[in-house]
Design a protein around this motif. Sequence first.
Motif, PDB file in Angstrom:
ATOM      1  N   ALA A 121       3.541  30.280  10.261  1.00 35.13           N
ATOM      2  CA  ALA A 121       4.552  31.268  10.639  1.00 35.13           C
ATOM      3  C   ALA A 121       5.891  30.615  10.964  1.00 35.13           C
ATOM      4  N   LEU A 122       5.874  29.353  11.307  1.00 38.05           N
ATOM      5  CA  LEU A 122       7.082  28.656  11.749  1.00 38.05           C
ATOM      6  C   LEU A 122       7.744  27.949  10.570  1.00 38.05           C
ATOM      7  N   SER A 123       9.048  28.085  10.469  1.00 36.15           N
ATOM      8  CA  SER A 123       9.806  27.379   9.433  1.00 36.15           C
ATOM      9  C   SER A 123      11.051  26.782  10.073  1.00 36.15           C
ATOM     10  N   THR A 124      11.645  25.834   9.383  1.00 35.91           N
ATOM     11  CA  THR A 124      12.840  25.166   9.904  1.00 35.91           C
ATOM     12  C   THR A 124      14.012  25.399   8.960  1.00 35.91           C
ATOM     13  N   TYR A 125      15.181  25.507   9.557  1.00 35.88           N
ATOM     14  CA  TYR A 125      16.418  25.631   8.795  1.00 35.88           C
ATOM     15  C   TYR A 125      17.411  24.673   9.441  1.00 35.88           C
ATOM     16  N   GLY A 126      17.581  23.509   8.819  1.00 37.26           N
ATOM     17  CA  GLY A 126      18.384  22.468   9.463  1.00 37.26           C
ATOM     18  C   GLY A 126      17.629  21.963  10.676  1.00 37.26           C
ATOM     19  N   GLN A 127      18.257  22.056  11.852  1.00 37.39           N
ATOM     20  CA  GLN A 127      17.608  21.648  13.093  1.00 37.39           C
ATOM     21  C   GLN A 127      17.069  22.839  13.874  1.00 37.39           C
ATOM     22  N   MET A 128      17.155  24.020  13.283  1.00 41.66           N
ATOM     23  CA  MET A 128      16.682  25.228  13.953  1.00 41.66           C
ATOM     24  C   MET A 128      15.260  25.557  13.523  1.00 41.66           C
ATOM     25  N   GLU A 129      14.485  26.067  14.461  1.00 35.25           N
ATOM     26  CA  GLU A 129      13.136  26.544  14.188  1.00 35.25           C
ATOM     27  C   GLU A 129      13.157  28.072  14.264  1.00 35.25           C
ATOM     28  N   ARG A 130      12.537  28.722  13.296  1.00 31.10           N
ATOM     29  CA  ARG A 130      12.615  30.177  13.255  1.00 31.10           C
ATOM     30  C   ARG A 130      11.321  30.770  12.727  1.00 31.10           C
ATOM     31  N   LEU A 131      11.155  32.068  12.973  1.00 32.58           N
ATOM     32  CA  LEU A 131      10.056  32.836  12.418  1.00 32.58           C
ATOM     33  C   LEU A 131      10.495  34.294  12.351  1.00 32.58           C
ATOM     34  N   PHE A 132       9.716  35.134  11.650  1.00 32.26           N
ATOM     35  CA  PHE A 132      10.019  36.560  11.513  1.00 32.26           C
ATOM     36  C   PHE A 132       9.035  37.352  12.349  1.00 32.26           C
ATOM     37  N   VAL A 133       9.578  38.286  13.146  1.00 31.50           N
ATOM     38  CA  VAL A 133       8.769  39.176  13.969  1.00 31.50           C
ATOM     39  C   VAL A 133       8.840  40.575  13.367  1.00 31.50           C
ATOM     40  N   VAL A 179      11.395  43.414   9.615  1.00 34.65           N
ATOM     41  CA  VAL A 179      11.294  42.069  10.187  1.00 34.65           C
ATOM     42  C   VAL A 179      12.599  41.697  10.874  1.00 34.65           C
ATOM     43  N   ARG A 180      12.460  40.957  11.976  1.00 38.38           N
ATOM     44  CA  ARG A 180      13.614  40.459  12.696  1.00 38.38           C
ATOM     45  C   ARG A 180      13.522  38.937  12.787  1.00 38.38           C
ATOM     46  N   LEU A 181      14.609  38.297  12.391  1.00 37.41           N
ATOM     47  CA  LEU A 181      14.634  36.837  12.447  1.00 37.41           C
ATOM     48  C   LEU A 181      14.735  36.405  13.898  1.00 37.41           C
ATOM     49  N   ARG A 182      13.891  35.469  14.304  1.00 38.18           N
ATOM     50  CA  ARG A 182      13.847  35.019  15.688  1.00 38.18           C
ATOM     51  C   ARG A 182      13.925  33.485  15.727  1.00 38.18           C
ATOM     52  N   LEU A 183      14.895  32.985  16.486  1.00 43.68           N
ATOM     53  CA  LEU A 183      14.987  31.535  16.703  1.00 43.68           C
ATOM     54  C   LEU A 183      14.102  31.167  17.882  1.00 43.68           C
ATOM     55  N   VAL A 184      13.285  30.122  17.709  1.00 42.86           N
ATOM     56  CA  VAL A 184      12.319  29.732  18.736  1.00 42.86           C
ATOM     57  C   VAL A 184      12.372  28.214  18.936  1.00 42.86           C
ATOM     58  N   ILE A 199       4.590  27.893  21.005  1.00 46.66           N
ATOM     59  CA  ILE A 199       5.957  28.416  21.045  1.00 46.66           C
ATOM     60  C   ILE A 199       6.400  28.437  22.509  1.00 46.66           C
ATOM     61  N   LEU A 200       7.374  27.602  22.818  1.00 49.23           N
ATOM     62  CA  LEU A 200       7.818  27.462  24.204  1.00 49.23           C
ATOM     63  C   LEU A 200       8.803  28.552  24.601  1.00 49.23           C
ATOM     64  N   THR A 201       9.727  28.909  23.715  1.00 53.62           N
ATOM     65  CA  THR A 201      10.716  29.942  24.017  1.00 53.62           C
ATOM     66  C   THR A 201      10.965  30.794  22.770  1.00 53.62           C
ATOM     67  N   GLY A 202      11.393  32.052  22.998  1.00 57.38           N
ATOM     68  CA  GLY A 202      11.787  32.919  21.895  1.00 57.38           C
ATOM     69  C   GLY A 202      10.749  33.902  21.435  1.00 57.38           C
ATOM     70  N   LEU A 203       9.568  33.913  22.038  1.00 53.35           N
ATOM     71  CA  LEU A 203       8.493  34.790  21.583  1.00 53.35           C
ATOM     72  C   LEU A 203       7.628  35.186  22.770  1.00 53.35           C
ATOM     73  N   LYS A 204       7.105  36.433  22.714  1.00 54.57           N
ATOM     74  CA  LYS A 204       6.232  36.935  23.761  1.00 54.57           C
ATOM     75  C   LYS A 204       4.827  37.119  23.206  1.00 54.57           C
ATOM     76  N   ALA A 205       3.865  37.057  24.098  1.00 50.00           N
ATOM     77  CA  ALA A 205       2.482  37.276  23.695  1.00 50.00           C
ATOM     78  C   ALA A 205       2.312  38.706  23.189  1.00 50.00           C
ATOM     79  N   GLY A 206       1.527  38.860  22.123  1.00 48.34           N
ATOM     80  CA  GLY A 206       1.264  40.174  21.568  1.00 48.34           C
ATOM     81  C   GLY A 206       2.190  40.568  20.443  1.00 48.34           C
ATOM     82  N   GLU A 207       3.328  39.887  20.254  1.00 53.63           N
ATOM     83  CA  GLU A 207       4.230  40.228  19.159  1.00 53.63           C
ATOM     84  C   GLU A 207       3.601  39.808  17.830  1.00 53.63           C
ATOM     85  N   THR A 208       3.977  40.549  16.780  1.00 57.37           N
ATOM     86  CA  THR A 208       3.425  40.302  15.445  1.00 57.37           C
ATOM     87  C   THR A 208       4.399  39.444  14.651  1.00 57.37           C
ATOM     88  N   VAL A 209       3.890  38.358  14.083  1.00 55.85           N
ATOM     89  CA  VAL A 209       4.736  37.435  13.326  1.00 55.85           C
ATOM     90  C   VAL A 209       4.255  37.372  11.882  1.00 55.85           C
TER      91      VAL A 209
END
Length: 346
Positions: free
Chosen positions: A284-296, A302-307, A319-329
Amino acid sequence: MRYRTTLSLALLLLGMAVVSLTGCREGKKIEKMADEATAAARVTVARAEEKAAVRQVELMGSLQATEQAEIAAKVSGNIIALPVVLGSRVAKDDLLVEITAGEINARQRQARAQLEQARRNLERERKLLAKNAATPETVKSLEDTLRIATAAYEEAGTMLDYTRVLAPFAGLVTRKMANVGDLATPGKPLLQLENEARLQVIANIPESMIMNVRPGDRLPIHVPSAGIDIVGTVAEVAPTADRLSRTAQVKIDVPADPKLHSGQFARVRLAAGSARTIVVPEAALSTYGQMERLFVVEGGHVRLRLVRSGAAMNGEVEILTGLKAGETVVVEGGRTLVDGQPVTAE
């Protein structure tokens, strides 16, 4: 003149019509691309789960041989033989260093002569005592003299043995501090011998974690230069911390491996407690440059989320920041998604 004016006006109107037609075509093309971009995509999804995670601390350490010895002479003398070089492998009791023994040989010959004289004197007095020509006290005194002469002879023999320095165990010569002709003196290191068949990792533990480590514990170890991960067994733990560094030394036995050598850098991972954390599949996790992102997935879009991610293990990533338990990715099918695009979840 009126004819030319009419012709120019007609050409102008024709050009405007062509431009208008071209613009309509381009507009339709852009609209079509937008429709394709926002078309519902079929994706595979998963829920972000909250799990218990073990927090780990990495300790820096070094590999060293469990059996190692600094070879030094016990007697003074010039080195007359040194049959090993750096990297030589030796067996137990192989000759490492030989030292001149002129004075010790002379001392041994003197001790032998005194021993033989003491034996002759004692034998003569015993014969005289049998004839009542000597006293028991004289015989006893000569027996004491014989014991002293025997001890002196054995001492000289032992000193002579010290002129040949033998390997205390099978191993590898890792340091060589002397050469043939050098003067060897008692306590002066000549060679370093290590048994690389048995290695340990030596690391320092913060004083706050000393009580969490006990002999027999198994700890994961990574050796970067060898590119291997191993599991070691704690052999020794210092009961007190150093007052300057506030750390305690720990020795960890590691299994034999031809890639491991004394002196290599090692990382020891030590559990520092547990905590609750959010995990998702690694896909579910992908990188773009130095950013880590996923789609919720939210409401069919879908909403792009930086994590920010943490440790990865067994196909899951923390996932340390940017996501809550129970969200669908989105796990699969997210490579061509754009923010806000509708999706069909499988």
